[in-house]
Design an enzyme around this catalytic site. Sequence first.
Site, mmCIF file in Angstrom:
data_model
loop_
_atom_site.group_PDB
_atom_site.id
_atom_site.type_symbol
_atom_site.label_atom_id
_atom_site.label_comp_id
_atom_site.label_asym_id
_atom_site.label_seq_id
_atom_site.Cartn_x
_atom_site.Cartn_y
_atom_site.Cartn_z
ATOM 1 C CG ASP A 43 -70.475 -14.151 12.061
ATOM 2 O OD1 ASP A 43 -70.339 -13.370 13.028
ATOM 3 O OD2 ASP A 43 -69.522 -14.577 11.395
ATOM 4 C CG HIS A 52 -62.398 -8.428 14.513
ATOM 5 N ND1 HIS A 52 -61.794 -8.784 13.319
ATOM 6 C CD2 HIS A 52 -63.393 -9.329 14.691
ATOM 7 C CE1 HIS A 52 -62.393 -9.837 12.807
ATOM 8 N NE2 HIS A 52 -63.383 -10.184 13.640
ATOM 9 C CG HIS A 60 -67.211 -17.678 14.167
ATOM 10 N ND1 HIS A 60 -66.364 -17.004 15.013
ATOM 11 C CD2 HIS A 60 -67.801 -16.732 13.403
ATOM 12 C CE1 HIS A 60 -66.430 -15.711 14.774
ATOM 13 N NE2 HIS A 60 -67.300 -15.511 13.800
ATOM 14 C CG ASP A 90 -62.794 -18.476 15.715
ATOM 15 O OD1 ASP A 90 -63.956 -18.652 15.291
ATOM 16 O OD2 ASP A 90 -61.883 -18.009 15.018
ATOM 17 C CG ASP A 141 -67.247 -11.496 14.977
ATOM 18 O OD1 ASP A 141 -67.784 -12.538 14.585
ATOM 19 O OD2 ASP A 141 -66.340 -10.915 14.356
ATOM 20 C CD GLU A 185 -65.825 -16.345 10.620
ATOM 21 O OE1 GLU A 185 -66.408 -15.733 9.716
ATOM 22 O OE2 GLU A 185 -65.222 -15.748 11.554
ATOM 23 C CD GLU A 186 -63.470 -13.591 13.840
ATOM 24 O OE1 GLU A 186 -63.025 -13.064 12.808
ATOM 25 O OE2 GLU A 186 -64.489 -13.187 14.417
#
Length: 443
Positions: free
Chosen positions: A232, A414, A112, A114, A175, A209-210
């Site tokens: 991922d 994150h 992903h 994002d 990520d 995705e997040e």
Amino acid sequence: MLINIYNFGVELSYPLKIKNFSDILLNMNINSLLNFTVTDRFLRYVIIDTQSDPASDTVPSTEKQKDLGRLLVTELLKMGVTDAHLDEFGYVYATIPANVDKQVPVIGFCSHMDTAPDCSGTGVSPIVHKNYQGEDLILPDDPAQIIRLKDHADLKNQLGNDIITASGTTLLGADNKAGVAEIMDACYQLINHPEIKHGDIRILFTPDEEIGRGVDKADIKKLGAYAGYTMDGESAGNMENETFSADGAKLLINGLSSHPGFAKGKMESAIKIAGQIIAALPFELSPEGTTGKQGFVHPVSVEGHVETAAIEFIIRDFDDDKLAEHANVIRKIAGDVLKQFPSSTFELQVKPQYRNMKSVLDKHPQIVEYGMEAMKRAGLNAKLCSIRGGTDGSRLSFMGLPCPNIFAGEHAFHSKQEWVSVQDMQKAVETILHLCMIWEERS
């Protein structure tokens, strides 16, 4: 036949057909053979702000995610991937055509684009810390952000490696831009090394995705793959065939409003009711109070006024049946609290988000088996894991594309202390290439 391969100075032994690319690995260092591009790509991608927005109703949730998508398409087209394109929803699709005549199942790789809303992704300034030797990594734009060996267990496996971090005021974006860069480098290697024999390889890069919408608009028919692999995951050598099952829940509270000067015996504040409900949630059913295979109930947002309030929850467990039990915990607590407020009511709305992909993958054991073998061929200690989270692969598996999750090397995601190592990303590229070869060999 049992052979020895010398890879990064490590001697490996495993059964392998002596043919094509595998023969070449016997005679030269894979670093010089592949001429990795993954680091340069990663450093280029992370400076593009692709943060998704859960409050947005658009697809993708933020238009800026397409900025990375357009760059990826441009790079793929320059490589010679003629069908690479970005669709209206922000998805990138591409195909590396087979270079063998026999029938080989089509496999896909997905990451992903994002980054998480939890931490700023604007103005990312990546730093490469060469030859890490266990020292504290003090991030210069915020010296309070210190990446310490004692706080990041996998750093002990990175001695001598090159660690990439952000500068301290943003997340890094490993990520999942590490996964994006790894897949892009693998595409580059496949195109520039026709001696690597493979069937059709499909590529999918997703937005959002997040925020749980990563495959909402994915076209599985256009992808046309038999098996998929998301890139991922965390530590090198890890593969995840099991994720949480997930529901979202919204608790709506209707209180009773009154003028505050004349509220005695009348007002029932929905805000205060919400506060009591949250305070009554059991610690042993919270993210901070659970680990391993334990599920949780987690309030993620509260919004309200005196008359109405809403609490958003995420509900997680590896056992689908326990999701309903966890929702009932919320329902019971709300009912007990509202006994003190006879004029108030509540409603709990529960919505499925994704399910544990293990039930699908167990029906296709070779998909996981080949992934484990690919990591071993790349010289890694392959480990099958469960993840206390979800990936695009969770939903793709139930959409008809069985899709375990392979490590991308990302850590402390994150957060401002997010990091990845150059060498782990290179190992992920090798793993992708070995997977392509294994599917061809076994066909």
